[in-house]
Design an enzyme around this catalytic site. Structure first.
Site, mmCIF file in Angstrom:
data_model
loop_
_atom_site.group_PDB
_atom_site.id
_atom_site.type_symbol
_atom_site.label_atom_id
_atom_site.label_comp_id
_atom_site.label_asym_id
_atom_site.label_seq_id
_atom_site.Cartn_x
_atom_site.Cartn_y
_atom_site.Cartn_z
ATOM 1 N N HIS A 136 91.071 -41.335 3.370
ATOM 2 C CA HIS A 136 90.365 -40.556 4.095
ATOM 3 C C HIS A 136 88.984 -41.211 4.407
ATOM 4 C CE1 HIS A 136 87.812 -36.765 5.078
ATOM 5 N NE2 HIS A 136 88.527 -36.920 5.902
ATOM 6 N N HIS A 147 82.500 -40.305 11.545
ATOM 7 C CA HIS A 147 82.826 -38.959 11.565
ATOM 8 C C HIS A 147 81.995 -38.071 12.082
ATOM 9 C CE1 HIS A 147 82.957 -34.794 9.694
ATOM 10 N NE2 HIS A 147 84.593 -35.161 9.814
#
Length: 240
Positions: free
Chosen positions: A7, A49
């Site tokens: 991730h 992100h």
């Protein structure tokens, strides 16, 4: 085979969503990675992100969409992680693709909420085509309209449908969406046996996020998930 995604790269070992983080993930023999894409002011695809870089550099107060690529490349996002990574900047998608072997599965999440990037889908697909990465790619988003646009432009691409909140019978929602979904990506907090079984009955793969506890990982494997998104190298680094 269980397929675990690193991730944002190996974010416990290097600054998240940076080239060093992805290199660390690859060093573990990783088979799949996850990353996030946004657009700069001058329409370059960058990997990050957050919609702001303030978490990594307190002086970077603007939204990513308000910086040009040249300006973005002046922002240090590594020093806050450690002195070793001082000077590290967020990469372009092209920079990340350049270090990824063709057999690596790349989950690209379009960060289209709450900031909406008009045209990001076509720019992403053009980038993938130019770099011959239309296979071994999974496009995901919480913005299901964005997934619809991707399907319209490039129906051959695999799609992953992200869910944050609990939704009644999300498997039926996916089935009735009109999208050719490969996988369902639910928050691991509410992922249970029923959700996994119902999704898999419709031939959807199930990849909960973000699973960092070995105990929780084992529970999800017992439910029958196809893999998870994880920050933990003990999980995503395992080859199964």
């Amino acid at each position: 085979m269980v397929l675990n995604f690193a991730h944002r790269g190996s974010l416990t070992e290097a600054p998240e969503n940076t080239v060093p983080a992805f290199q660390k993930a690859l060093s573990h023999g990783e088979k799949a990675i996850e990353l996030d894409v946004q657009l700069t002011k001058d329409d370059h695809l960058v990997v990050c992100h957050d919609h702001k870089l303030t978490r990594f550099n307190k002086n970077a107060k603007e939204l990513i969409k308000n910086y040009t690529l040249e300006e973005i490349k002046q922002i240090d996002v590594g020093a806050s992680f450690s002195d070793e990574y001082a000077g590290t900047t967020i990469p372009t998608l092209e920079e990340v693709l350049a270090i990824c072997p063709p057999e690596l599965l790349i989950n690209i999440e379009i960060k289209n909420i709450p900031v909406i990037y008009p045209g990001i889908e076509s720019k992403l697909i053009n980038c993938l085509r130019i770099h011959d990465r239309m296979s071994n790619v999974l496009i995901s988003s919480f913005d299901h309209f964005s997934l619809q646009k991707v399907q319209t432009i490039a129906p051959e691409l695999d799609l992953g449908m992200l869910f944050y909140y609990r939704i009644l019978r999300m498997w039926d929602y996916a089935k009735n969406s009109g999208l050719n979904i490969r996988s369902i990506h639910p928050n691991n907090v509410y992922t249970d046996q029923e959700l996994v079984e119902e999704c898999k009955a419709l031939d959807y793969e199930v990849y909960p996020y973000t699973v960092n506890s070995i105990k929780r990982y084992d529970e999800l494997l017992n439910f029958g998930v196809d893999g998870v998104f994880s920050n933990n190298p003990e999980i995503f680094g395992s080859i199964e």
